[in-house]
Design a protein around this motif. Sequence first.
Motif, short mmCIF file in Angstrom:
data_model
loop_
_atom_site.label_atom_id
_atom_site.label_comp_id
_atom_site.label_asym_id
_atom_site.label_seq_id
_atom_site.Cartn_x
_atom_site.Cartn_y
_atom_site.Cartn_z
N ASP A 532 0.82 -1.22 0.00
CA ASP A 532 0.00 0.00 0.00
C ASP A 532 0.85 1.27 0.00
O ASP A 532 0.39 2.34 0.42
CB ASP A 532 -0.95 0.02 1.21
CG ASP A 532 -1.85 -1.20 1.23
OD1 ASP A 532 -2.23 -1.66 0.14
OD2 ASP A 532 -2.16 -1.69 2.34
N LYS A 533 2.10 1.19 -0.46
CA LYS A 533 2.97 2.36 -0.57
C LYS A 533 3.51 2.45 -2.00
O LYS A 533 4.72 2.38 -2.25
CB LYS A 533 4.13 2.27 0.44
CG LYS A 533 3.71 2.27 1.89
CD LYS A 533 3.24 3.64 2.35
CE LYS A 533 2.93 3.64 3.84
NZ LYS A 533 2.46 4.96 4.31
N PHE A 534 2.60 2.60 -2.95
CA PHE A 534 2.99 2.55 -4.36
C PHE A 534 3.96 3.67 -4.73
O PHE A 534 5.00 3.42 -5.36
CB PHE A 534 1.74 2.63 -5.24
CG PHE A 534 2.05 2.69 -6.71
CD1 PHE A 534 2.46 1.56 -7.40
CD2 PHE A 534 1.95 3.89 -7.41
CE1 PHE A 534 2.75 1.62 -8.75
CE2 PHE A 534 2.24 3.96 -8.75
CZ PHE A 534 2.64 2.82 -9.43
N LEU A 535 3.65 4.90 -4.35
CA LEU A 535 4.50 6.03 -4.72
C LEU A 535 5.89 5.92 -4.09
O LEU A 535 6.90 6.24 -4.72
CB LEU A 535 3.83 7.34 -4.32
CG LEU A 535 2.55 7.70 -5.10
CD1 LEU A 535 1.95 8.99 -4.58
CD2 LEU A 535 2.85 7.82 -6.59
N MET A 536 5.92 5.47 -2.83
CA MET A 536 7.21 5.31 -2.16
C MET A 536 8.04 4.22 -2.84
O MET A 536 9.25 4.40 -3.08
CB MET A 536 6.98 4.96 -0.69
CG MET A 536 8.25 4.83 0.12
SD MET A 536 7.92 4.45 1.85
CE MET A 536 9.58 4.40 2.50
N ASN A 537 7.42 3.09 -3.17
CA ASN A 537 8.12 2.02 -3.88
C ASN A 537 8.59 2.48 -5.25
O ASN A 537 9.70 2.15 -5.69
CB ASN A 537 7.20 0.80 -4.02
CG ASN A 537 6.93 0.12 -2.69
OD1 ASN A 537 7.74 0.18 -1.78
ND2 ASN A 537 5.78 -0.53 -2.58
N LEU A 538 7.73 3.25 -5.93
CA LEU A 538 8.09 3.74 -7.25
C LEU A 538 9.30 4.66 -7.19
O LEU A 538 10.20 4.59 -8.04
CB LEU A 538 6.90 4.48 -7.87
CG LEU A 538 7.05 4.92 -9.33
CD1 LEU A 538 7.08 3.69 -10.23
CD2 LEU A 538 5.91 5.84 -9.74
N PHE A 539 9.37 5.50 -6.16
CA PHE A 539 10.49 6.44 -6.04
C PHE A 539 11.80 5.71 -5.73
O PHE A 539 12.83 5.97 -6.36
CB PHE A 539 10.19 7.46 -4.95
CG PHE A 539 11.30 8.44 -4.72
CD1 PHE A 539 11.53 9.47 -5.62
CD2 PHE A 539 12.15 8.32 -3.62
CE1 PHE A 539 12.57 10.37 -5.43
CE2 PHE A 539 13.19 9.20 -3.42
CZ PHE A 539 13.40 10.23 -4.32
N ILE A 540 11.76 4.77 -4.76
CA ILE A 540 12.99 4.12 -4.32
C ILE A 540 13.46 3.04 -5.30
O ILE A 540 14.66 2.88 -5.54
CB ILE A 540 12.80 3.50 -2.92
CG1 ILE A 540 12.56 4.63 -1.89
CG2 ILE A 540 14.00 2.67 -2.50
CD1 ILE A 540 12.32 4.14 -0.48
#
Length: 683
Positions: A532-540
């Motif tokens: 449930d942390k799509f944007l965080m995963n996408l950034f890292i």
Amino acid sequence: MRSKIVKYIFKKEMIDILRDKKTLFMMIVLPIILYPVLIVGMTQVMTMTMNSMNEKDIKISFNTTPDKDLVNIINENKPKEEKKDGKLKIVDVGNYEEALEEQKIDAYIKIIKDEKIQNYKIYVNSSKENSNIASNKIEDVLNEYKRDKIENKLEQENMNVKETLEPISFETVDTAKNEEIAGYFLGQILPFILIIGVLLGAIYPAIDVMAGEKERGTLETLFTLPITNLELVIGKYMAVSFCAIVTAVLNVLSILLTMVFIATSGGLASQLGVDGFNFGQLAIPIFITLICICLFSMVVSAISMCVCSLAKSFKDAQNYITPVMLLVMIPSYVSMIPNIKLNRMTATIPVVNISLLIKSVLTFKADLNLIVLVMISNLAFVILSVILLSKMFNSEEILFGNNKSFSFLEKRCDIKKGTIPSVSDGVILYAVGLVLLIYVGTLVQIKFKIIGIGLTQIMIIALPVLFALYIKSDLKKIFRINIPSFKSIIGSILLWMGGFIIVQVITQGLLYLFPQNMEVVEALNNTLFIKDKFLMNLFIIAVMPAICEEIFFRGFIFTSFNRSKKTVKVAIICSGILFGFMHMDFLRIVPTSILGILFAYSVYKSGSILTSMIMHFLNNGLIVFMGHYPDNKLIKMSSFIELNFNESYITKLAILLAISAVLVLLGIVFLKEKKNKLEAYTD
């Protein structure tokens, strides 16, 4: 090519080689004395050591007075089969931990009394020599004591002791012949020993005929003679190969004679379990092994000569040949791994195929088709190595160039134009990055998980940027920080789309061949993403690697390898392969290397690192999207890539590969600029 000239060159090189005492020792003396010392000597030393340890008395102590019956068993404990085994002796001590450390006792037994049963805890110090022997003897005594107690109890209840304690009997019968047992044992260790022996037999002659010739100043004289470079190369190669083959034959003969000695030595043969050995059963396996080792010797000889041709002196050649030794030694360990067998894939991998073939023929499991495939692949490697060697002999820069040694952390003074990093800078920076990734990055990722991946990416980008600033380089020039044309961006995206399909097919093929790696893939996916942390995963996972890894590989590494127009192809391939190996995962090395090559090609054609950053982001971003939305229709459509090898699948695969080929070609067409910006930088 004149055979008479080659013969004279061969004769001249053999005379020079045989004058070197170190080469003679490695080629003749070492194989003759190595295996008898290793096998016979070490076996006898270990046997005598174990016997001497068994003859020692074992001192034990109790926390309380033991039962009289147990004391009687300890006192009556006699050596078995008339061997001079040591006895158990009961002594009193204070602090048992200090007594174990100071070896006043070999074991301490703590009796914990209960209402119905007695518990015994045996304390030993495993760092001391007698701990295992003491533990085994005490367990035997306690088992005997336990059996006596049970028998007494059963007799009191008027029960049949044998029927109660042994209601069934069983026996294990080993149907393997002594030859098969010996073949299995030799198949585990012999490939590694033979490969190392051949390597040592080829290295020193190669150093002598290449670097030694340069150091003595006689190589220039040879080139003044009325002979062609090919004749000179073949003559030298035949001399080195002959030395390596002689070493291989001596290795096999030495092992064979050692086995004969063991089989005819009654005591030693019984200790190793090879009494009654029939050597006729191993005649064909040994013959096949000898042929394979001779072919392998020719491959190693050519590779050693290629590496040694880069050195100016004997000392330099020894330094250059060390990585070759490591690259050969590590794959040779494959024979000791139980689950890896010789198949069509492993039969084409250098060193691995020889190691597994020797193992398979010695264990009587060899397939004639695979044997032929191994021989053909090694013959192909010989031809390729000789071609490469002849090409190197045609290069005066390689043979007589300055061959400057590696320079690192040296300031350059060309401030106006901006300093371009050298190949040695790129290699050493890559090595530093790899070491930091293994020892620092791994620990950070284990502790902080996905945040640790981000910290690792910061470390990756810091290395090339700080070094480029230190040597006063033009960052824009080194890292190709330019705005690409719209046409280049479209071409890069098309190139990535075609490459992504090919990479997925290769990955599924590797999973099909090595299904055990599926667990690794699943574990990696579980640790990469935070739910449930799509944007965080996408950034890292997508944005940061697209910037940091591209600056490191397509920026610094690619620039350091690309010294001129002639080295562009080498720079593209090397930077891609190094990118693949940096991921340190068997399943991802080949696919990631292919992607790395495509990324580097886009940078070369567009003159901008932004194109590879876009490709890298799309690749990792799609993986993040697939991880978060596995039920998406687009994701489900890609499921037919999974291998099942039926007619329907083969048709789909052909269509898929055709589409990927079209996409790659379109990408190449779009990336083809009239003026290459990257070439303008390197000229």
